[in-house]
Design an enzyme around this catalytic site. Sequence first.
Site, PDB file in Angstrom:
ATOM      1  N   ASP A 132      10.976  -7.923  -5.083  1.00 20.90           N
ATOM      2  CA  ASP A 132      10.249  -9.094  -4.602  1.00 20.90           C
ATOM      3  C   ASP A 132      10.752 -10.370  -5.301  1.00 20.90           C
ATOM      4  OD1 ASP A 132       8.291 -10.372  -3.082  1.00 20.90           O
ATOM      5  OD2 ASP A 132       6.770  -8.875  -3.571  1.00 20.90           O
ATOM      6  N   GLU A 149      12.488 -11.630  -0.171  1.00 16.22           N
ATOM      7  CA  GLU A 149      12.244 -13.033  -0.534  1.00 16.22           C
ATOM      8  C   GLU A 149      11.620 -13.798   0.632  1.00 16.22           C
ATOM      9  OE1 GLU A 149      14.297 -14.597   2.014  1.00 16.22           O
ATOM     10  OE2 GLU A 149      14.491 -16.161   0.478  1.00 16.22           O
ATOM     11  N   TRP A 150      11.246 -13.068   1.698  1.00 19.85           N
ATOM     12  CA  TRP A 150      10.392 -13.521   2.816  1.00 19.85           C
ATOM     13  C   TRP A 150      11.061 -14.464   3.806  1.00 19.85           C
ATOM     14  CZ3 TRP A 150       8.745 -15.739  -2.085  1.00 19.85           C
ATOM     15  CH2 TRP A 150       8.231 -14.788  -2.960  1.00 19.85           C
ATOM     16  N   GLY A 151      12.335 -14.781   3.632  1.00 23.56           N
ATOM     17  CA  GLY A 151      13.012 -15.585   4.655  1.00 23.56           C
ATOM     18  C   GLY A 151      13.397 -17.009   4.319  1.00 23.56           C
ATOM     19  N   ASP A 192       4.365 -12.325   4.527  1.00 23.20           N
ATOM     20  CA  ASP A 192       3.633 -11.067   4.743  1.00 23.20           C
ATOM     21  C   ASP A 192       2.897 -11.062   6.087  1.00 23.20           C
ATOM     22  OD1 ASP A 192       4.462 -10.851   2.155  1.00 23.20           O
ATOM     23  OD2 ASP A 192       2.473 -10.475   1.313  1.00 23.20           O
TER      24      ASP A 192
HETATM   25  C1  GLA Z   1       4.558  -9.969  -1.822  1.00 25.90           C
HETATM   26  C2  GLA Z   1       5.268  -9.081  -0.802  1.00 25.90           C
HETATM   27  C3  GLA Z   1       4.294  -8.040  -0.274  1.00 25.90           C
HETATM   28  C4  GLA Z   1       3.753  -7.202  -1.432  1.00 25.90           C
HETATM   29  C5  GLA Z   1       3.130  -8.102  -2.484  1.00 25.90           C
HETATM   30  C6  GLA Z   1       2.784  -7.347  -3.759  1.00 25.90           C
HETATM   31  O1  GLA Z   1       3.569 -10.724  -1.227  1.00 25.90           O
HETATM   32  O2  GLA Z   1       5.787  -9.841   0.246  1.00 25.90           O
HETATM   33  O3  GLA Z   1       4.904  -7.206   0.701  1.00 25.90           O
HETATM   34  O4  GLA Z   1       4.809  -6.455  -1.973  1.00 25.90           O
HETATM   35  O5  GLA Z   1       3.993  -9.166  -2.854  1.00 25.90           O
HETATM   36  O6  GLA Z   1       2.238  -8.151  -4.748  1.00 25.90           O
END
Ligand code: GLA
Length: 401
Positions: A147, A182-184, A205
């Site tokens: 993450d 890293e979500w994009g 998320d």
């Molecule tokens: C981030 C990630 C999630 C999860 C949480 C855990 O938000 O994107 O998928 O792993 O952390 O804290």
Amino acid sequence: MKPCLIICCFLLQVKLSPAQNTSLAPTPPMGWMSWNFFADNINEKDLKEMADAMVSSGMAKAGYNYIFIDDGWQGGRDNKNNMIADPVKFPSGIKALAKYMHDRGLKLGIYSDAAQLTCAGYTASLGFEEQDAKTFAGWDIDYLKYDYCHAPIDVETAKTRYKKMADALRNSGRDIALGICEWGPRKPWLWAASVGGQLWRTTYDIRDKWKNLSSNENAEGILDILDINAELHQYSGIGKWNDADMLVAGLYGKKGPSGDLGGIGCTDLEYQSQFSLWAIMNSPLYATNDLRNMNEATKIILLNEEVIALNQDALGKQAIRKINDSIWNVFVKPLANGDVTVAILNRSDMLQKFEIIFSQLGLMDKYEIRDLWLHKNIGKGKKWNGNVLAHETKVFRLKKI
Ligand code: GLA
């Protein structure tokens, strides 16, 4: 192609991209991830029960083979700076848990973060990459979700930190796949494979809802994530997958991470649509509901082996969205045996009639049409027409005749 030419091409490819190991995730990973159901309230008993349910429900037979431990397992470091598991949550230790999984033909994933602390505030791996990779290898871990909370926003640091962990995993003595998370925002589809990741999250998320009705761009539902991930098809391929985050089937608005930010739950038809769309986009299929207590509707979704086969197809081509208007999304995904998937999503809030002439999608032949949710052949020809319910995704497999 002659056999020697095939071998040469293969060797050349291996030489050209040493960072990328396609054998660690030759098809999108499938399994169950702890975050959306438990958040950080995880323990070895619950994870073993989930593994047992994955086997007894038929999911393991259908291809789900990972239990992914998400955030919250960590108990800090010992006096030699080795990461340890929380002794109350995991009294037998992670190695014993991995053995439990392996004994059942399953694999175990674990979680860390490229900073000093994880998103939920637990011990993370920055500065300890090699030591932690060796610890994970020593525990017989098969996958690391890595993450990016508490890390700097620039892309160069992200590349450096992910490469450091990818290299450490490669030198750990065990095959451990790396999921970049890293979500994009730093467009990981452009660099994640070359620094050594097998997959990368493309969005923030997922929340348990059909779409985002707020102004918060991090409150993404199924349609919001679809609209980002569908445009990234060119970056996905064998051993390098766009990861559209967890399936929300069966959560029904449960409180917890997926219930935050307006995650009020979806209908079963919406969950079924997410499953179909994630499958054809070659996203990993991570269930995250309580596998021990699944209703029939959830089982029908998660266990649709004809849809799973599209996701796991050896050609590894992510579906292309050929039609994208305010009502209709139509996707085309070629398959290894020459069949083609056509998926039709009705984005509107009403039942709509639709006719699609396959040649409009570049499919010029005559086909036998199989509906993968009805599990039957529904006709032959060069077009399909019929009703599509609000938020429904029809999934057809076309065989040339
Ligand atoms: C981030 C990630 C999630 C999860 C949480 C855990 O938000 O994107 O998928 O792993 O952390 O804290």
